[in-house]
Design a protein around this motif. Structure first.
Motif, PDB file in Angstrom:
ATOM      1  N   ASP A 162      40.384  42.743  46.807  1.00  0.00           N
ATOM      2  CA  ASP A 162      40.241  43.224  48.244  1.00  0.00           C
ATOM      3  C   ASP A 162      41.020  42.080  49.101  1.00  0.00           C
ATOM      4  OD1 ASP A 162      39.712  43.324  50.749  1.00  0.00           O
ATOM      5  OD2 ASP A 162      37.527  43.830  50.451  1.00  0.00           O
ATOM      6  N   PRO A 163      42.178  41.790  49.336  1.00  0.00           N
ATOM      7  CA  PRO A 163      42.922  40.862  49.978  1.00  0.00           C
ATOM      8  C   PRO A 163      42.282  40.020  51.166  1.00  0.00           C
ATOM      9  CG  PRO A 163      44.065  42.948  50.556  1.00  0.00           C
ATOM     10  CD  PRO A 163      43.139  43.258  49.402  1.00  0.00           C
ATOM     11  N   ASP A 164      41.819  41.029  52.029  1.00  0.00           N
ATOM     12  CA  ASP A 164      41.059  40.568  53.230  1.00  0.00           C
ATOM     13  C   ASP A 164      39.910  39.701  53.025  1.00  0.00           C
ATOM     14  OD1 ASP A 164      43.082  41.978  54.552  1.00  0.00           O
ATOM     15  OD2 ASP A 164      41.830  43.693  55.349  1.00  0.00           O
ATOM     16  N   ALA A 165      39.361  40.449  51.897  1.00  0.00           N
ATOM     17  CA  ALA A 165      37.765  39.503  51.607  1.00  0.00           C
ATOM     18  C   ALA A 165      38.212  38.056  50.630  1.00  0.00           C
ATOM     19  CB  ALA A 165      36.798  40.254  50.918  1.00  0.00           C
ATOM     20  N   ALA A 166      39.466  38.261  50.120  1.00  0.00           N
ATOM     21  CA  ALA A 166      40.111  37.281  49.252  1.00  0.00           C
ATOM     22  C   ALA A 166      39.245  37.287  47.797  1.00  0.00           C
ATOM     23  CB  ALA A 166      39.893  35.856  49.804  1.00  0.00           C
ATOM     24  N   LEU A 167      38.911  38.411  47.404  1.00  0.00           N
ATOM     25  CA  LEU A 167      37.857  38.726  46.502  1.00  0.00           C
ATOM     26  C   LEU A 167      38.920  39.521  45.188  1.00  0.00           C
ATOM     27  CD1 LEU A 167      34.530  39.029  47.978  1.00  0.00           C
ATOM     28  CD2 LEU A 167      35.344  37.086  46.751  1.00  0.00           C
ATOM     29  N   LEU A 168      38.379  39.274  44.009  1.00  0.00           N
ATOM     30  CA  LEU A 168      38.986  40.184  42.950  1.00  0.00           C
ATOM     31  C   LEU A 168      37.745  40.402  42.079  1.00  0.00           C
ATOM     32  CD1 LEU A 168      42.031  39.323  40.469  1.00  0.00           C
ATOM     33  CD2 LEU A 168      39.548  39.944  39.633  1.00  0.00           C
ATOM     34  N   TYR A 169      37.765  41.952  41.707  1.00  0.00           N
ATOM     35  CA  TYR A 169      36.572  42.274  40.836  1.00  0.00           C
ATOM     36  C   TYR A 169      37.237  42.928  39.473  1.00  0.00           C
ATOM     37  CZ  TYR A 169      33.987  42.613  45.367  1.00  0.00           C
ATOM     38  OH  TYR A 169      33.286  42.248  46.566  1.00  0.00           O
ATOM     39  N   PHE A 170      36.470  42.596  38.591  1.00  0.00           N
ATOM     40  CA  PHE A 170      36.561  42.906  37.208  1.00  0.00           C
ATOM     41  C   PHE A 170      35.391  44.075  37.005  1.00  0.00           C
ATOM     42  CE2 PHE A 170      35.955  43.083  32.674  1.00  0.00           C
ATOM     43  CZ  PHE A 170      37.225  43.453  32.170  1.00  0.00           C
ATOM     44  N   SER A 171      35.820  45.103  36.820  1.00  0.00           N
ATOM     45  CA  SER A 171      34.778  46.258  36.502  1.00  0.00           C
ATOM     46  C   SER A 171      34.089  46.215  35.026  1.00  0.00           C
ATOM     47  CB  SER A 171      35.335  47.503  36.615  1.00  0.00           C
ATOM     48  OG  SER A 171      35.691  47.816  38.042  1.00  0.00           O
ATOM     49  N   GLU A 172      32.928  46.066  35.061  1.00  0.00           N
ATOM     50  CA  GLU A 172      32.135  45.753  33.985  1.00  0.00           C
ATOM     51  C   GLU A 172      31.284  47.246  33.602  1.00  0.00           C
ATOM     52  OE1 GLU A 172      32.061  43.175  32.104  1.00  0.00           O
ATOM     53  OE2 GLU A 172      32.593  41.549  33.625  1.00  0.00           O
ATOM     54  N   ASP A 174      27.866  49.653  33.477  1.00  0.00           N
ATOM     55  CA  ASP A 174      26.513  50.054  34.363  1.00  0.00           C
ATOM     56  C   ASP A 174      26.626  49.535  35.532  1.00  0.00           C
ATOM     57  OD1 ASP A 174      25.411  50.519  31.547  1.00  0.00           O
ATOM     58  OD2 ASP A 174      25.098  48.643  31.033  1.00  0.00           O
ATOM     59  N   GLY A 175      27.832  49.619  36.213  1.00  0.00           N
ATOM     60  CA  GLY A 175      27.822  49.561  37.845  1.00  0.00           C
ATOM     61  C   GLY A 175      27.991  48.144  38.278  1.00  0.00           C
ATOM     62  N   ARG A 176      28.413  47.108  37.212  1.00  0.00           N
ATOM     63  CA  ARG A 176      28.340  45.661  37.494  1.00  0.00           C
ATOM     64  C   ARG A 176      30.000  45.263  37.648  1.00  0.00           C
ATOM     65  NH1 ARG A 176      24.329  43.578  39.867  1.00  0.00           N
ATOM     66  NH2 ARG A 176      24.485  41.539  38.910  1.00  0.00           N
ATOM     67  N   ALA A 177      29.989  44.075  38.009  1.00  0.00           N
ATOM     68  CA  ALA A 177      31.429  43.729  38.061  1.00  0.00           C
ATOM     69  C   ALA A 177      31.355  42.218  38.136  1.00  0.00           C
ATOM     70  CB  ALA A 177      32.107  44.192  39.319  1.00  0.00           C
ATOM     71  N   THR A 178      32.268  41.549  37.527  1.00  0.00           N
ATOM     72  CA  THR A 178      32.495  40.207  37.669  1.00  0.00           C
ATOM     73  C   THR A 178      33.537  39.852  38.961  1.00  0.00           C
ATOM     74  OG1 THR A 178      32.239  39.571  35.511  1.00  0.00           O
ATOM     75  CG2 THR A 178      33.185  38.067  36.727  1.00  0.00           C
ATOM     76  N   ARG A 179      32.940  39.152  39.887  1.00  0.00           N
ATOM     77  CA  ARG A 179      33.871  38.810  41.109  1.00  0.00           C
ATOM     78  C   ARG A 179      34.409  37.307  41.196  1.00  0.00           C
ATOM     79  NH1 ARG A 179      30.615  39.157  46.630  1.00  0.00           N
ATOM     80  NH2 ARG A 179      30.386  36.840  46.248  1.00  0.00           N
ATOM     81  N   TYR A 180      35.526  37.212  41.584  1.00  0.00           N
ATOM     82  CA  TYR A 180      36.162  35.956  41.736  1.00  0.00           C
ATOM     83  C   TYR A 180      36.746  35.817  42.939  1.00  0.00           C
ATOM     84  CZ  TYR A 180      36.640  36.901  36.431  1.00  0.00           C
ATOM     85  OH  TYR A 180      36.476  37.106  35.131  1.00  0.00           O
ATOM     86  N   GLY A 181      36.698  34.594  43.311  1.00  0.00           N
ATOM     87  CA  GLY A 181      37.454  34.272  44.736  1.00  0.00           C
ATOM     88  C   GLY A 181      38.844  34.147  44.488  1.00  0.00           C
TER      89      GLY A 181
END
Length: 231
Positions: free
Chosen positions: A85-95, A97-104
């Motif tokens: 998501d470039p506007d939020a400056a966040l990267l999500y790695f899909s795990e 059970d509906g979870r994700a690891t989020r990075y700035g």
């Protein structure tokens, strides 16, 4: 009858009374500044890599941009899908059970950003930086690091950092990368020529869990003009 001695005595008492009853001056009680929270331990210095990776200094990184596990905003995506998501400056790695690891992250400046769905074609540790011709046209001083000249050697001065993930679209190199080398103060901002930049500690973590051939989805930016590209 009051004589001169009485006046002197009474005057002294008045001075004494004035000294004891005058209001004390107000003392300004400054509220101590709240210190920034300590960064998580996984942002400590990395000492087992070919090149040193310094610790992230306290107060230089917004806690919103810390690596963390969150609910996946796109729970229908397959395990391993990367969404940016470039506007939020966040990267999500899909795990699972509906979870994700989020990075700035730091994202592409206006005029350099890219959106769409790409494929993670391959990964590299401590990659060389082969400066594209488009970048050299804007910054001729980078010509010594062109593809023809063999690029820039890995190391602390290389803006690719410790790891790079290479994105292809329909079998063609997009020339966009997810890579390390980001300064903590640049996270959350648009500073690159389209690439997604991460802290070296974070890109190493992503490199280890990334799924070869996974989808990498870069959402379109909905914001206005951003900052100029650093390179």
């Amino acid at each position: 009858m009051l004589n001169r001695r009485h006046f002197v005595a009474l005057g002294g008492m008045g001075l004494l009374a004035a000294c004891t009853t005058a209001p004390e001056p107000e003392v300004s009680m400054a509220v101590p500044a709240v210190p920034p929270p300590p960064v998580p331990d996984f942002y400590a210095a990395v000492t087992d890599e070919p090149y040193p990776i310094p610790a992230i200094e306290r107060g230089t990184l917004d806690p919103r941009l810390w690596r963390q596990e969150v609910d996946n905003p796109w729970p229908d995506k397959a395990y391993g899908t990367i969404i940016i998501d470039p506007d939020a400056a966040l990267l999500y790695f899909s795990e699972k059970d509906g979870r994700a690891t989020r990075y700035g992250v730091a994202v592409g400046a206006t005029g350099f950003s890219w959106s769409g769905t790409a494929r993670l074609q391959f990964r590299r540790k401590w990659p060389r930086w082969n400066v594209p011709a488009e970048t050299i046209a804007r910054k001729p001083e980078l010509e010594p690091y062109s593809v023809a000249n063999g690029g820039m050697d890995p190391g602390p001065e290389n803006p690719m950092g410790s790891r790079a993930l290479y994105l292809f679209e329909n079998g063609v190199d997009t020339l966009y990368r997810i890579h390390g080398g980001a300064d903590a103060l640049h996270l959350g901002k648009a500073v690159s020529s389209g690439c997604i930049r991460m802290l070296d500690q974070d890109v190493i973590h992503l490199y280890e869990v990334a799924v070869h051939g996974c989808d990498v989805i870069v959402l379109p930016s909905l914001t206005g003009p951003q900052t100029n590209a650093l390179y």
